[in-house]
Design an enzyme around this catalytic site. Structure first.
Site, PDB file in Angstrom:
ATOM      1  N   PHE B 123       0.876  -1.171   0.000  1.00 20.09           N
ATOM      2  CA  PHE B 123       0.000   0.000   0.000  1.00 20.09           C
ATOM      3  C   PHE B 123       0.913   1.221   0.000  1.00 20.09           C
ATOM      4  O   PHE B 123       1.591   1.489   1.002  1.00 20.09           O
ATOM      5  CB  PHE B 123      -0.832  -0.065   1.284  1.00 20.09           C
ATOM      6  CG  PHE B 123      -1.999   0.856   1.398  1.00 20.09           C
ATOM      7  CD1 PHE B 123      -3.190   0.606   0.726  1.00 20.09           C
ATOM      8  CD2 PHE B 123      -1.939   1.958   2.252  1.00 20.09           C
ATOM      9  CE1 PHE B 123      -4.294   1.435   0.887  1.00 20.09           C
ATOM     10  CE2 PHE B 123      -3.050   2.789   2.412  1.00 20.09           C
ATOM     11  CZ  PHE B 123      -4.230   2.523   1.728  1.00 20.09           C
ATOM     12  N   THR B 126       2.452   7.061   1.745  1.00 21.23           N
ATOM     13  CA  THR B 126       3.260   8.153   2.285  1.00 21.23           C
ATOM     14  C   THR B 126       4.248   8.698   1.262  1.00 21.23           C
ATOM     15  O   THR B 126       4.805   7.942   0.472  1.00 21.23           O
ATOM     16  CB  THR B 126       4.047   7.664   3.514  1.00 21.23           C
ATOM     17  OG1 THR B 126       3.133   7.028   4.381  1.00 21.23           O
ATOM     18  CG2 THR B 126       4.710   8.815   4.242  1.00 21.23           C
ATOM     19  N   GLY B 129       9.265  14.370   1.975  1.00 16.58           N
ATOM     20  CA  GLY B 129       8.939  15.797   2.015  1.00 16.58           C
ATOM     21  C   GLY B 129       9.148  16.341   3.396  1.00 16.58           C
ATOM     22  O   GLY B 129       9.116  17.538   3.637  1.00 16.58           O
ATOM     23  N   ALA B 130       9.371  15.436   4.337  1.00 12.12           N
ATOM     24  CA  ALA B 130       9.568  15.893   5.696  1.00 12.12           C
ATOM     25  C   ALA B 130      11.045  16.068   5.998  1.00 12.12           C
ATOM     26  O   ALA B 130      11.419  16.927   6.769  1.00 12.12           O
ATOM     27  CB  ALA B 130       8.960  14.896   6.663  1.00 12.12           C
ATOM     28  N   GLN B 336      10.496  -1.040  32.233  1.00 15.85           N
ATOM     29  CA  GLN B 336      10.744  -0.498  33.575  1.00 15.85           C
ATOM     30  C   GLN B 336      10.857  -1.644  34.588  1.00 15.85           C
ATOM     31  O   GLN B 336      11.735  -1.653  35.435  1.00 15.85           O
ATOM     32  CB  GLN B 336       9.600   0.462  33.964  1.00 15.85           C
ATOM     33  CG  GLN B 336       9.904   1.326  35.182  1.00 15.85           C
ATOM     34  CD  GLN B 336      11.007   2.345  34.898  1.00 15.85           C
ATOM     35  OE1 GLN B 336      11.300   2.643  33.757  1.00 15.85           O
ATOM     36  NE2 GLN B 336      11.624   2.848  35.940  1.00 15.85           N
ATOM     37  N   ILE B 337       9.957  -2.619  34.477  1.00 16.64           N
ATOM     38  CA  ILE B 337       9.987  -3.765  35.394  1.00 16.64           C
ATOM     39  C   ILE B 337      11.266  -4.574  35.197  1.00 16.64           C
ATOM     40  O   ILE B 337      11.906  -4.996  36.153  1.00 16.64           O
ATOM     41  CB  ILE B 337       8.741  -4.665  35.181  1.00 16.64           C
ATOM     42  CG1 ILE B 337       7.484  -3.935  35.654  1.00 16.64           C
ATOM     43  CG2 ILE B 337       8.896  -6.005  35.918  1.00 16.64           C
ATOM     44  CD1 ILE B 337       6.183  -4.607  35.250  1.00 16.64           C
ATOM     45  N   GLY B 340      17.575  -2.823  33.573  1.00 17.16           N
ATOM     46  CA  GLY B 340      18.717  -2.922  32.664  1.00 17.16           C
ATOM     47  C   GLY B 340      18.698  -4.203  31.840  1.00 17.16           C
ATOM     48  O   GLY B 340      19.148  -4.229  30.701  1.00 17.16           O
ATOM     49  N   GLU B 363      -0.629   7.006  10.218  1.00 17.05           N
ATOM     50  CA  GLU B 363       0.111   7.614   9.131  1.00 17.05           C
ATOM     51  C   GLU B 363      -0.670   8.728   8.438  1.00 17.05           C
ATOM     52  O   GLU B 363      -0.105   9.688   7.966  1.00 17.05           O
ATOM     53  CB  GLU B 363       0.525   6.545   8.114  1.00 17.05           C
ATOM     54  CG  GLU B 363       1.497   7.040   7.090  1.00 17.05           C
ATOM     55  CD  GLU B 363       2.632   7.888   7.692  1.00 17.05           C
ATOM     56  OE1 GLU B 363       3.059   8.835   7.026  1.00 17.05           O
ATOM     57  OE2 GLU B 363       3.080   7.629   8.827  1.00 17.05           O
TER      58      GLU B 363
END
Lengths: 379, 379, 259
Positions: B123, B126, B129-130, B336-337, B340, B363
């Site tokens: 598909f 997009t 252009g950004a 977080q749980i 590291g 999008e």
């Protein structure tokens, strides 16, 4: 735009750091991220402008920057690359125990190495001791006039490239937290070696390693403070470091906000109008800006308290939590707002989102910050 | 979970689970590392009838319904968001568009090959252009006799470069903006269509993204999908249909990540007990479990509406809005749980963290969920 | 054109069964059912045989009243029809009762050239049903089969026996029990899953099998079922020198016969 809440000196330092970041960090940060290492030359460059050991006092040859000054510089470095900021932040972090508990002789040794351009490391965490630093399994035993260290440290920031570091070890394992002590360890000591390098999702160019200590003998006078004061020193060190981590996080968030704003102005929708003209987008940008500015001022507030010599533990923990949550949220929002472009390696905001996550974890997880804050509230 | 799935749906779920374990689990980590399109897995998906499973039998589909389809997406996503994205781009975005808006002839010509797996679809919406300095590369379709001639760039096209057939959106009337956009079926082998580059991205690596260049690509008028100018309407509906599948993708990733965090939380001991015993961790787990449960119900409900041929736009947008928020927050909490450990590049949690962001991106402003929901409320 | 029957068992998924740490009792409250793993190999083998030879595959199962849930699952894996006996008598049935029931159903409903079973069930794994079934039907039994070929009415099977293999030949009909390595069961495609709904299934009432009370009386009574928990030794080596720790670990492992 000059930040009028800063002194003239601080503004000058901010401008210097901003220029350095734009010139030396931003152009190469993505490449460092991809490779998982930074170029050594950047450390030489940062030495040239004297910002490699900001926390070292003037009497020991350092710049002796106040905390707010350190913060504004670290925000700029965080803006450029959170991994680089983590490396320099780790340098500062490793020197705080000296400020807290070091003798003049120890400071001469430690600061001397940093001023000369060496890197400092800080090794507290172990496989079985993360938030729970008291479960430290690394031991230090006195043998004649030497301490003998044995054990393994992990997630030790910068320690693979550092030439001097503060290592935490238990001098009396039966006492748990109260048996923890802090030591100065130089890289060249026999029995000291660097183990596995951690491959991380983010801050990939910062050096995170495992440290192996096998009968490492160090002089008796490398003990910082007294036996059993390790936890106290570690906690005070983290108090000092939290606003610095928070400053880096503000930098990450600001970068994400700036990227999103630039995108919103440049990217045209199908009708040829910048998407920033859509209220759904502009309000999101405003939300992001609110968080970034609030985070920055929380950080500055905590540091002003510190520089004024009044208690700041609670404020530092609040600033760390809010600023790192902000970095997380704003960087994720920036990726979302910039869509597939933001999600791709064409943009750098996806790196910000990977980097931001660690700021919520290290230097005390944001859960530990809540323990600290609540402890202050309820005492 | 008491949502009444039929025996067939439960069996399909079971098949997809076995399929995932057999064909996807062995390659998922390596695929994330290399980013290479898993053609063998796609071939297996074809042989197991995943590629056209909700399309009617008359076009080679299995007619198992859209709910069965999202069940499969959910199961696959528990191991690989990237494989789920390949399927979503093929089946929900490209194939759905042809099925829903194609003429009888177009459907007969295209869909059987998409259902059998002989062809993979993509598909192409997009545009670049950004990125600074890139400028606009909008794809313009100029009518010449019984052909349209397409020129321009499409960017971040998922399945780009590996697809055999593209649904391409182009401006047939550039002055009219959104109202001048149309959809075309374009063969990947069409003269003048080339792959500029493949594009690295944060996550969903293995679902290849590419930039396509159209240089005087001749497309027969008979390949126009729906009416000229109907492009925006098509985009909106296709993206909302896909957002239900993406919701299932989020649910699958979040569920697997949560299970990973539960496992870690039970094993990781700090302060003398498993961290899962701490209320702070339990609260995070309870919230994400609740969010995932509610999201799953919303996904199944919206999928049922699509399956029954009822109006689904608002419910699909609600799925997008809700899963977008909770999916990301779940993964932020999971890392977080795990601390590291979870932040490590090799750990599955860090892959899920990167993948889920790609699953929640909106999008196109045409399918902006708040707008779709509000429009429905205010109609 | 062999006519093949596959017998299968609908069992609790052992992965979902938890052991209560206190009394070691089993908690199967969250366990889902599945076709016993080795029976999937039997079904797959039957399908492979008819795919190369033509012929037909039927399925047969004896289970509790929940066994009805298995019908579409088994049919999606290939068999053309399934007969099922769902009865509360199953709860206490041992291999003796199960074989009696299955044999009676086979006698009542049809004749087959080959009857395939899994080597054992994923739950009780007695490995008795196939040989007992053959004995009741007075036909040959071949166990531990890792390869089958059919040549007219001759069935040639390779059995795996420890370190060697044995190739045997019998005249059908016969009962064969297969090992998991005989094949790799395919995952049903969605078209197969959807087609399963249209295939016939037939309930066989236990009462209609005219089995005597003795034939339904289990020979084996289960007294208890408990989880087996391996006790960890929790030995910690705390030598200062890592090499000493490693040496002690190696010594311990050697003592346990692990290396």
């Amino acid at each position: 735009m000059a930040d009028m809440t800063l002194t003239h000196e601080q503004q000058k330092l901010q401008a210097l750091a901003r220029e350095f970041t734009a010139k030396h960090i931003i152009p190469v940060a993505s490449e460092w991220d991809e490779k998982g290492e930074f170029h050594k030359f950047i450390l030489e460059e940062v030495k040239n402008i004297g910002l490699h050991c900001m926390a070292v006092p003037k009497e020991y040859g350092g710049p002796g920057c106040d905390s707010v000054s350190q913060s504004v510089v670290m925000e700029q470095f965080g803006y450029g690359c959170c991994a680089f900021a983590t490396t320099l932040g780790g340098n500062g972090l490793s020197s705080y125990p000296l400020a807290i508990a070091g003798t003049d002789e120890q400071k001469q040794l430690y600061y001397g190495r940093l001023v000369a351009g060496g890197m400092g490391g800080f090794a507290l965490t172990e496989p079985g001791a993360g938030s729970d630093a008291g479960s430290c399994a690394t031991t230090a035993k006195l043998d004649g006039d030497k301490w003998v260290l044995n054990g393994t440290k992990c997630f030790a920031t910068t320690c693979g490239v550092a030439n001097i570091m503060v290592v935490f070890a238990s001098t009396d394992p039966s006492k748990g937290v109260k048996g923890l002590s802090a030591f100065i360890v130089e890289k060249e000591r026999d029995g000291f070696s660097v183990g596995a390098v951690e491959h991380k999702m983010g801050i990939r160019s910062s050096n995170t390693v495992e440290l192996l200590l096998k009968n490492v003998r160090i002089p008796k006078n490398h003990l910082l403070g007294n036996e059993g004061e390790g936890m106290k020193i570690a906690m005070k060190t983290l108090d000092m470091a939290r606003p610095i981590v928070a400053s880096m996080a503000v930098g990450v968030a600001q970068r994400a906000l700036d990227a999103a704003v630039a995108f919103a102005k440049a990217y045209l929708d199908v009708n040829g109008k910048p998407i920033g003209m859509q209220q759904a987008v502009s309000f999101k940008l405003a939300d992001m800006a609110i968080q970034v500015e609030a985070a920055r001022q929380l950080v500055r507030n905590a540091l002003r308290l510190k520089d004024a010599g009044v208690p700041y533990t609670k404020e530092a923990a609040i600033a760390k939590t809010f600023a790192t949550d902000t970095a997380m949220q704003v960087s994720a929002d920036a990726v979302g707002l910039m869509g597939n472009y933001g999600y791709s390696k064409d943009s750098f905001v996806e790196k910000l989102m990977r980097d931001a996550k660690v700021t919520q974890i290290y230097e005390g997880t944001n859960q530990v910050q809540r323990i600290v804050i609540a402890g202050q509230l309820l005492r | 979970m008491s949502y009444a799935l039929t025996e067939e749906q439960q069996l399909i779920q079971q098949s997809a689970r076995e399929f995932t374990r057999e064909y996807i689990e062995p390659i998922a980590t390596e695929m994330d590392r290399t980013g290479i399109h898993p053609s063998a897995v796609v071939q297996q998906m074809a042989e197991h009838d995943f590629l056209g499973l909700y399309l009617p039998e008359e076009f080679g589909g299995t007619e198992a319904g859209y709910l069965s389809y999202v069940l499969i997406i959910e199961e696959i996503s528990r191991m690989s968001g990237a494989v789920a994205s390949i399927l979503i781009n093929h089946a929900s975005l490209a194939a759905y568009t042809m099925y829903r808006f194609g003429s009888a002839v177009q459907k007969q010509e295209c869909l059987p090959a998409l259902c059998s797996g002989e062809k993979l679809a993509a598909f192409a919406l997009t545009e670049p252009g950004a990125a600074p300095g890139v400028g606009s590369h909008k794809v313009i379709a100029t009518k010449e006799g019984d052909h349209y001639v397409l020129n321009g760039h499409k960017c971040y096209v998922a399945n780009g470069g590996v697809a055999d057939i593209y649904v391409v959106f182009a401006l047939t009337n550039p002055e009219a903006g959104a109202k001048g956009m149309s959809a075309f079926i374009v063969d990947a082998k069409a003269a003048g269509l080339s792959i500029q580059r493949t594009i690295g991205k944060m996550g969903l690596r293995g679902c290849q993204s590419a930039e396509l260049i159209f240089e005087n690509v001749m497309v027969p008028q008979s390949n126009l999908l729906g009416a000229a100018g109907a492009g925006m309407k098509i985009v909106k509906e296709a993206q909302l249909v896909a957002s239900v599948a993406e919701g299932a993708q989020v649910v699958g990733i979040a569920q697997a990540a949560m299970e990973d965090a539960v496992k870690y939380g039970k094993q990781r001991v700090q302060f003398g007990r498993p961290i899962a015993a701490f209320p702070a961790i339990q609260t995070m787990l309870a919230e994400m479990a609740t969010h995932i449960h509610i999201a799953r119900l919303a996904v199944y409900d919206a999928a049922s509406l699509i399956e029954k041929g009822e109006d689904f736009m608002k419910e699909a947008a609600m799925v997008k809005l809700f899963t977008g928020r909770i999916g990301q927050s779940a993964l932020i909490d999971v890392i977080q749980i795990e601390g590291g450990y979870g932040y490590s590049q090799e750990m599955i949690a860090s892959r899920f963290y990167r993948d889920i962001k790609g699953a929640v991106i909106t999008e196109s402003s045409a399918a902006f969920p708040e707008k779709v929901i509000a429009d429905d409320l205010l109609a | 054109m062999p006519r093949i029957l596959v017998c299968y068992k609908w069992v609790l998924d052992e992965q979902d069964i938890k052991i209560n740490p206190g009394d070691l009792s089993l908690d199967s409250s969250k366990a889902k059912y599945k076709i016993s793993d080795y029976d999937k190999n039997a079904i797959e083998e039957a399908m492979l045989l008819v795919e190369s030879k033509e012929g037909s595959v039927d399925a047969l199962t004896f289970g509790s009243d929940k066994v009805k849930q298995s019908l579409k699952d088994v049919l999606s894996r290939g068999p053309g029809k399934v007969d099922w006996i769902g009865d509360t008598a199953f709860e206490q049935a041992d291999a003796f009762v199960t074989a009696n029931v299955l044999a009676a159903a086979i006698r009542k409903n049809g004749s087959y050239d080959l009857i395939l079973c899994g080597e054992g069930s994923s739950d009780s794994y007695s490995q008795q049903v196939a040989p007992r079934l053959a004995a009741i039907l007075s036909i040959p039994a071949i166990t531990f089969v890792q390869k089958i070929s059919i040549d007219g009415s001759r069935i040639i099977a390779t059995r795996k026996l420890g370190d060697c293999t044995e190739v045997v030949e019998v005249a059908g009909p016969a009962v064969l029990s297969v090992l998991p390595e005989i094949n790799k069961p395919r995952i049903p495609s969605l078209k197969q899953v959807m087609a399963a709904a249209k295939k016939p299934s037939q309930e066989v009432k236990l009462a209609d099998l005219q089995l005597g009370a003795e034939e339904l009386q289990p020979k084996t009574i289960t007294l208890s079922v408990k989880g087996y928990v391996m006790n960890r030794k929790n030995i910690l080596y705390k030598e200062a020198n890592q090499a000493d720790n490693v040496a002690k670990l190696v010594a311990s492992l050697a003592q346990e016969g692990m290396c």
